[in-house]
Design an enzyme around this catalytic site. Structure first.
Site, PDB file in Angstrom:
ATOM      1  CB  ALA A   1      -2.288   5.325  15.219  1.00  0.00           C
ATOM      2  N   GLY A   2      -2.956   2.625  12.835  1.00  0.00           N
ATOM      3  CA  GLY A   2      -2.341   1.893  11.726  1.00  0.00           C
ATOM      4  C   GLY A   2      -2.938   2.351  10.400  1.00  0.00           C
TER       5      GLY A   2
ATOM      6  CB  ALA B   1      -7.751   0.386   9.038  1.00  0.00           C
TER       7      ALA B   1
ATOM      8  CE  LYS C   1      -4.265  -1.818   2.035  1.00  0.00           C
ATOM      9  NZ  LYS C   1      -5.307  -1.640   3.051  1.00  0.00           N
TER      10      LYS C   1
HETATM   11  P1  NDP Z   1      -2.069  -2.117  11.238  1.00  0.00           P
HETATM   12  O1  NDP Z   1      -1.194  -3.267  11.618  1.00  0.00           O
HETATM   13  O2  NDP Z   1      -1.553  -1.068  10.325  1.00  0.00           O
HETATM   14  O3  NDP Z   1      -2.525  -1.349  12.599  1.00  0.00           O
HETATM   15  C1  NDP Z   1      -3.043  -2.080  13.683  1.00  0.00           C
HETATM   16  C2  NDP Z   1      -3.524  -1.115  14.761  1.00  0.00           C
HETATM   17  O4  NDP Z   1      -4.129  -1.880  15.792  1.00  0.00           O
HETATM   18  C3  NDP Z   1      -2.405  -0.300  15.421  1.00  0.00           C
HETATM   19  O5  NDP Z   1      -2.905   0.964  15.771  1.00  0.00           O
HETATM   20  C4  NDP Z   1      -2.096  -1.142  16.672  1.00  0.00           C
HETATM   21  O6  NDP Z   1      -1.565  -0.371  17.737  1.00  0.00           O
HETATM   22  C5  NDP Z   1      -3.487  -1.601  17.030  1.00  0.00           C
HETATM   23  N1  NDP Z   1      -3.493  -2.828  17.842  1.00  0.00           N
HETATM   24  C6  NDP Z   1      -3.308  -4.099  17.422  1.00  0.00           C
HETATM   25  N2  NDP Z   1      -3.413  -4.947  18.454  1.00  0.00           N
HETATM   26  C7  NDP Z   1      -3.643  -4.198  19.561  1.00  0.00           C
HETATM   27  C8  NDP Z   1      -3.850  -4.496  20.942  1.00  0.00           C
HETATM   28  N3  NDP Z   1      -3.824  -5.752  21.380  1.00  0.00           N
HETATM   29  N4  NDP Z   1      -4.085  -3.461  21.785  1.00  0.00           N
HETATM   30  C9  NDP Z   1      -4.115  -2.186  21.336  1.00  0.00           C
HETATM   31  N5  NDP Z   1      -3.927  -1.837  20.048  1.00  0.00           N
HETATM   32  C10 NDP Z   1      -3.692  -2.836  19.178  1.00  0.00           C
HETATM   33  O7  NDP Z   1      -3.401  -2.768  10.680  1.00  0.00           O
HETATM   34  P2  NDP Z   1      -4.479  -2.101   9.682  1.00  0.00           P
HETATM   35  O8  NDP Z   1      -4.755  -0.729  10.136  1.00  0.00           O
HETATM   36  O9  NDP Z   1      -4.052  -2.333   8.274  1.00  0.00           O
HETATM   37  O10 NDP Z   1      -5.751  -3.034   9.913  1.00  0.00           O
HETATM   38  C11 NDP Z   1      -6.501  -2.954  11.116  1.00  0.00           C
HETATM   39  C12 NDP Z   1      -7.788  -3.750  10.948  1.00  0.00           C
HETATM   40  O11 NDP Z   1      -8.611  -3.127   9.958  1.00  0.00           O
HETATM   41  C13 NDP Z   1      -7.584  -5.201  10.471  1.00  0.00           C
HETATM   42  O12 NDP Z   1      -8.405  -6.045  11.260  1.00  0.00           O
HETATM   43  C14 NDP Z   1      -8.092  -5.179   9.046  1.00  0.00           C
HETATM   44  O13 NDP Z   1      -8.657  -6.411   8.671  1.00  0.00           O
HETATM   45  C15 NDP Z   1      -9.176  -4.110   9.132  1.00  0.00           C
HETATM   46  N6  NDP Z   1      -9.511  -3.497   7.860  1.00  0.00           N
HETATM   47  C16 NDP Z   1     -10.828  -3.556   7.467  1.00  0.00           C
HETATM   48  C17 NDP Z   1     -11.227  -2.986   6.283  1.00  0.00           C
HETATM   49  C18 NDP Z   1     -12.662  -3.070   5.901  1.00  0.00           C
HETATM   50  O14 NDP Z   1     -12.990  -2.717   4.769  1.00  0.00           O
HETATM   51  N7  NDP Z   1     -13.571  -3.492   6.785  1.00  0.00           N
HETATM   52  C19 NDP Z   1     -10.264  -2.305   5.391  1.00  0.00           C
HETATM   53  C20 NDP Z   1      -8.912  -2.270   5.910  1.00  0.00           C
HETATM   54  C21 NDP Z   1      -8.570  -2.865   7.099  1.00  0.00           C
HETATM   55  P3  NDP Z   1       0.017  -0.014  17.831  1.00  0.00           P
HETATM   56  O15 NDP Z   1       0.264   1.141  16.896  1.00  0.00           O
HETATM   57  O16 NDP Z   1       0.182   0.361  19.257  1.00  0.00           O
HETATM   58  O17 NDP Z   1       0.767  -1.257  17.454  1.00  0.00           O
END
Ligand code: NDP
Length: 279
Positions: free
Chosen positions: A130-131, A133, A70
């Protein structure tokens, strides 16, 4: 068109085998009578350039890119849509005679799904995560007129960076709260979004939010599409909140992709049925 020559679209990612978008897109193309295919392609990071040149060579209408492409796809594009430029990531590429334009339809899909229930203009929004999505959702919700956005994230650096990006590049006011315990949602909040991966199947985890702070005037959304009704949404519904499952974002994103590639409005209900049948 006609004869035996289909137009081509698809997705470049690794691993590609579990991506259900193919089922959504092919069902909707067929229902619209379009001779267009959508093909999931297994493309490792080092072969992205080859895949892009292949798509141009075969005159694909366009393609999605997912993990891990991406951000790296930006180096292969001629033009970026304004929100994709701010987000710094692209999940949808449109090919017009070899000229490639990048869009980010993750956030657009979320905002379009949200608009069926509530207009984000003027609203106060909390985004958990803050990832990728969260970044797309925060920027697009801000560009749709949200007044105030709070980013709540475990990692300080990622959270601060996103809040600064939204605050400096959009009209919304954006701040950051580090997520180091149970987060209490402020009563003036209108919309709460879980944009973390917490709760994705088969996990039944749920974000650390104080249930008592979720109130009936709030809309609570989840990006997690599988399961459609996450435990987080169940908790919110039990508190009287309106809920928006991640399926809505996924379907609206696919509708937007199809519109950008074909200029056609495909059937949301056909897409939703295909998705539910394949989850
Ligand atoms: P990323 O890996 O980029 O980001 C993950 C985020 O989740 C970070 O902010 C991370 O925090 C946080 N996180 C993960 N585990 C924990 C935890 N145990 N406690 C607290 N915070 C946590 O992933 P994406 O943003 O790419 O994807 C996130 C979700 O969105 C996925 O489930 C994906 O399937 C879904 N998605 C859905 C879409 C849809 O159309 N419905 C489209 C795109 C994505 P930290 O920064 O602290 O690590």
């Amino acid at each position: 068109m006609g004869g035996f020559l289909s137009q081509l679209t698809g997705s470049f990612s690794t691993s590609a085998a579990q991506n259900p978008t193919v089922a959504i897109m092919e069902a909707a193309y067929a229902e619209a009578g379009l001779d267009i295919r959508y093909i999931n392609c297994e493309v490792p990071a080092e072969r992205l350039g080859d895949a892009v040149r292949g798509a141009i060579g075969m005159d694909w209408l366009g393609f999605n890119c997912s993990i891990p492409h991406k951000v790296s796809i930006l180096a292969h594009l001629d033009e970026l849509a304004p929100s994709a430029e701010i987000i710094g990531a692209v999940n949808c590429v449109i090919n017009r005679d070899g000229h490639l334009t990048g869009e980010n339809t993750d956030g657009q899909g979320f905002v379009n799904a949200l608009r069926d229930l509530v207009d984000p203009a003027g609203k106060s929004v909390v985004i958990l995560g803050a990832g990728g999505a969260a970044r797309a959702i925060a920027v697009e919700t801000a560009l749709a007129g949200a007044a105030h956005i709070t980013i709540v994230n475990r990692s300080l650096q990622r959270g601060t960076e996103l809040a600064q990006l939204v605050d400096s590049r959009t009209p919304a006011i954006c701040d950051f709260v580090v997520w180091d315990g149970t987060y209490v949602v402020r009563t003036e909040t209108d919309i709460v979004v879980n944009a973390t991966s917490i709760g994705f199947h088969p996990s039944v985890d749920t974000p650390a939010i104080d249930d008592d702070s979720l109130q009936p005037h709030m809309l609570v959304a989840d990006v997690v599409a599988n399961p459609p009704m996450t435990r987080f949404l169940q908790r919110a519904e039990a508190r009287g909140c309106t809920v928006l499952p991640g399926l809505g974002m996924l379907v609206n994103q696919a509708l937007t992709n199809a519109r950008l590639w074909t200029g056609r409005e495909l059937s949301a209900s056909v897409m939703r049925q295909a998705l539910e049948a394949n989850l």
